[in-house]
Write an enzyme that holds these catalytic residues in place. Structure first.
Site, PDB file in Angstrom:
ATOM      1  N   LYS A  43       0.832  -1.202   0.000  1.00 49.56           N
ATOM      2  CA  LYS A  43       0.000   0.000   0.000  1.00 49.56           C
ATOM      3  C   LYS A  43       0.868   1.254   0.000  1.00 49.56           C
ATOM      4  CE  LYS A  43      -3.867   0.270   0.985  1.00 49.56           C
ATOM      5  NZ  LYS A  43      -5.310   0.382   1.178  1.00 49.56           N
TER       6      LYS A  43
ATOM      7  N   GLU B  55      -3.877   7.556   7.241  1.00 51.49           N
ATOM      8  CA  GLU B  55      -4.624   8.311   6.222  1.00 51.49           C
ATOM      9  C   GLU B  55      -5.680   9.145   6.930  1.00 51.49           C
ATOM     10  OE1 GLU B  55      -6.546   5.758   3.402  1.00 51.49           O
ATOM     11  OE2 GLU B  55      -4.667   5.039   2.562  1.00 51.49           O
TER      12      GLU B  55
ATOM     13  N   HIS C 198     -16.068  -5.853   5.505  1.00 53.44           N
ATOM     14  CA  HIS C 198     -15.172  -5.840   4.345  1.00 53.44           C
ATOM     15  C   HIS C 198     -15.479  -6.931   3.326  1.00 53.44           C
ATOM     16  CE1 HIS C 198     -12.991  -2.764   6.435  1.00 53.44           C
ATOM     17  NE2 HIS C 198     -12.810  -3.551   7.454  1.00 53.44           N
TER      18      HIS C 198
ATOM     19  N   ARG D 257      -6.237  -8.823 -10.564  1.00 55.45           N
ATOM     20  CA  ARG D 257      -6.853 -10.107 -10.920  1.00 55.45           C
ATOM     21  C   ARG D 257      -8.250  -9.863 -11.491  1.00 55.45           C
ATOM     22  NH1 ARG D 257      -8.031  -9.278  -5.347  1.00 55.45           N
ATOM     23  NH2 ARG D 257     -10.273  -8.947  -5.232  1.00 55.45           N
TER      24      ARG D 257
HETATM   25  C1  MV4 Z   1     -10.992   3.894   4.178  1.00 58.03           C
HETATM   26  C2  MV4 Z   1     -12.266   4.328   4.612  1.00 58.03           C
HETATM   27  C3  MV4 Z   1     -12.356   5.634   5.050  1.00 58.03           C
HETATM   28  N1  MV4 Z   1     -11.269   6.443   5.043  1.00 58.03           N
HETATM   29  N2  MV4 Z   1      -9.938   4.725   4.198  1.00 58.03           N
HETATM   30  C4  MV4 Z   1     -10.171   0.038   3.069  1.00 58.03           C
HETATM   31  C5  MV4 Z   1     -10.275  -1.352   2.608  1.00 58.03           C
HETATM   32  C6  MV4 Z   1     -11.523  -1.368   1.833  1.00 58.03           C
HETATM   33  N3  MV4 Z   1     -12.094  -2.686   1.772  1.00 58.03           N
HETATM   34  C7  MV4 Z   1     -12.397  -0.384   2.573  1.00 58.03           C
HETATM   35  N4  MV4 Z   1     -11.530   0.533   3.165  1.00 58.03           N
HETATM   36  C8  MV4 Z   1     -11.844   1.762   3.662  1.00 58.03           C
HETATM   37  N5  MV4 Z   1     -10.800   2.643   3.718  1.00 58.03           N
HETATM   38  C9  MV4 Z   1     -10.090   5.975   4.624  1.00 58.03           C
HETATM   39  N6  MV4 Z   1      -9.015   6.786   4.658  1.00 58.03           N
HETATM   40  C10 MV4 Z   1     -13.338   3.423   4.584  1.00 58.03           C
HETATM   41  C11 MV4 Z   1     -13.129   2.137   4.106  1.00 58.03           C
HETATM   42  C12 MV4 Z   1     -14.257   1.225   4.126  1.00 58.03           C
HETATM   43  C13 MV4 Z   1     -15.272   1.253   3.123  1.00 58.03           C
HETATM   44  C14 MV4 Z   1     -15.253   2.160   2.077  1.00 58.03           C
HETATM   45  C15 MV4 Z   1     -16.256   2.189   1.117  1.00 58.03           C
HETATM   46  C16 MV4 Z   1     -17.320   1.292   1.188  1.00 58.03           C
HETATM   47  C17 MV4 Z   1     -17.362   0.363   2.194  1.00 58.03           C
HETATM   48  C18 MV4 Z   1     -16.339   0.327   3.181  1.00 58.03           C
HETATM   49  C19 MV4 Z   1     -16.396  -0.602   4.229  1.00 58.03           C
HETATM   50  C20 MV4 Z   1     -15.420  -0.614   5.179  1.00 58.03           C
HETATM   51  C21 MV4 Z   1     -14.355   0.298   5.128  1.00 58.03           C
END
Ligand code: MV4
Length: 508
Positions: A122, A206, A241, A298
């Protein structure tokens, strides 16, 4: 790089379940030979039944079967396979596996190992994206060595912040921190989770993007430097997730935003010398800003919805690209037609906290009709084990617009019957009855929120249907019983004659 297309006559599929079926279908359409590997648990699986050849690779645990990189490459050489398709999961994002294939002279149907490695970290991918002019979430570019360093970095970017594992992806090792008080504990927790998950405890910071949507761009890149975007998928509806429902196009993306996100995705792929099918994930903020999250190197689970709205067969293009063919002109400025949904049918009980639900599939009736596509990896009578990912099948629907796609999804779900095990199917009918979902207003924790509030219990219509079935059964029993009683009372033989007829039928 091949200057002349090398036809991949025989391809080994290093995967199982619905994605193995998807890939072998493409191979058969193209007149290529398909081979699959299988573990002892999958001896009688659908891919094994459908493939031209099937080869045992080991016992049930994936570490001793589907993850045996060397053994799979060795098998490919033994059976004369020209290429290996990794599907998703297992070895699909292993740069080491891709390199092993290359060294053995077996074409890996995926990107060059260097592109996989660059996107695997990352921190490194963030650095590359910044250099390539792709927007990333504001935050650090280096691993944080101590709680004090983390605190200083957080103060600089401003709370709330997100701690993330440098080696991560998929949300593991991720911690939301609202204020300075919570930082030290979250920092330690994120590091130990990252160490346990990835064997690498580097974490970075972040800024938190509040109420984001997950919007990802599908790209295709050939081995001659051409990259195209096939538009976006919205995967905002997730549980811990895990994606649950995906749709294309995104209700939150209009044509100008699609163009800007597509341009960013193409730059991202070009920056790492990408080839084959790939997906660039973005966070889309409510104000329309978007930020690079990661690139999936992928074919993805949700690829069919892009196929439905573009008319492009992604697996066919993966093969063409791996053969060294250039992208065709028809892939420039692809038009998005209509709307598609995918729902994931997991062998899990959505009303018992998504507990695994293994067992024999006693009955399986898949929906049919206009706009319906099943991507199913199992058959009626098959036993579902707990050894692997619980994804059994994906139901994909297409409609002329989002409204028709929802109507078709509901209609298709009404035809679906899976008995013997619990699945996530009832959850989708409840979702289709949810006003927020219907309006396309979805964000990252909506599903968890509504599930916790008990808002997505089986819908009235689903309960109504079950009640109707029970009522019909009771009536049948009641009538049968009454007739038997009457015939006995009148000394008639109707009941017994009926029974004799049933006996005779059973003998046929
Ligand atoms: C984020 C976030 C909010 N702010 N990063 C990272 C892994 C990916 N599966 C989701 N991730 C997120 N990273 C920052 N700086 C919120 C998420 C997130 C998310 C984002 C969009 C839709 C669904 C989500 C579910 C869990 C976390």
């Amino acid at each position: 790089m091949a200057d002349r297309p090398k036809v991949l006559e025989k391809v080994l599929i290093a995967n199982r379940g619905e994605i193995a079926v998807r890939v072998l279908r493409a191979l058969r359409e193209l007149g290529r030979r398909s081979a699959v590997v299988y573990s002892d648990a999958d001896r009688a699986s659908l891919p094994v039944l459908l493939a031209d050849e099937a080869h045992r690779i080991g016992p049930a645990p994936s570490a001793e079967s589907y993850l045996r990189a060397e053994a799979i490459v060795e098998l490919a050489r033994e059976i004369g396979a020209d290429a290996i398709h990794p599907g998703y999961g297992f070895l699909a994002e292993s740069a080491r596996f891709a390199a092993l294939c290359g060294a053995a002279g077996v074409k890996f149907i995926g990107p060059p190992p260097a592109a996989m490695a660059a996107m695997g970290s990352k921190i490194e991918s963030r650095r590359l994206m910044i250099a390539a002019g792709v927007p990333v979430v504001p935050g650090g570019e280096d691993p944080l060595a101590s709680p004090a360093e983390a605190a200083a970095a957080a103060a600089a970017i401003g709370y709330p912040v997100m701690l993330k594992a440098a080696a991560g992806g998929g949300g593991k090792g991720m911690r939301l921190v609202r204020d300075a008080d919570g930082l030290a504990a979250a920092y330690r927790a994120a590091r130990s989770e990252a160490r346990a998950s990835f064997g690498d405890d580097a974490v970075y910071l972040e800024k938190l993007v509040e109420r984001p949507r997950h919007v990802e761009i599908q790209i295709l890149a050939d081995e001659h430097g051409n990259v195209v975007s096939l538009g976006e998928r919205d995967c905002s509806l997730q549980r811990r997730h895990q994606k649950v429902v995906e749709e294309a196009p995104s209700p939150a993306v209009d044509a100008p935003l699609r163009r800007r996100m597509s341009e960013a995705a193409v730059r991202a792929a070009a920056a790492v010398g990408y080839a084959n099918a790939g997906t660039v994930e973005f966070l889309l903020a409510p104000d329309g800003d978007f930020f690079f999250l990661e690139m999936n190197t992928r074919l993805q689970v949700e690829h069919p919805i892009t196929e439905m709205v573009t008319g492009i067969d992604l697996v066919r293009w993966q093969l063409a690209i791996a053969e060294g063919r250039p992208l065709a002109e028809e892939l420039d400025d692809v038009e998005i037609r209509g709307h598609a949904f995918e729902v994931r049918l997991y062998a899990e009980d959505p009303y018992r906290n998504f507990a695994p639900s293994p067992g024999r599939i006693e009955r399986l009736r898949l929906p049919q009709g206009p706009g319906v596509r099943n991507e199913c990896g199992v058959y009626e009578g098959e036993a579902v084990t707990i050894h692997y990912d619980p994804l059994l099948a994906k139901l994909v629907v297409w409609g002329a617009d989002r409204g028709q796609a929802m109507e078709r999804l509901d209609r298709a779900l009404s035809e679906l019957r899976i008995e013997g095990i619990r699945t996530t199917a009832p959850l989708f009918r409840a979702l289709l009855a949810d006003a927020d979902f219907r309006r396309g207003v979805v964000d990252n924790d909506m599903l968890d929120r509504k599930l916790a509030a008990g808002e997505l219990t089986p819908t009235r219509s689903a309960l109504q249907r079950e009640l109707t079935t029970i009522a019909a059964a009771l009536e049948h029993l009641d009538r049968h019983g009454r007739r038997a009683a009457r015939s006995l009372a009148r000394g008639r033989r109707d009941h017994w004659r009926g029974a004799g007829r049933r006996e005779a039928l059973r003998g046929t």
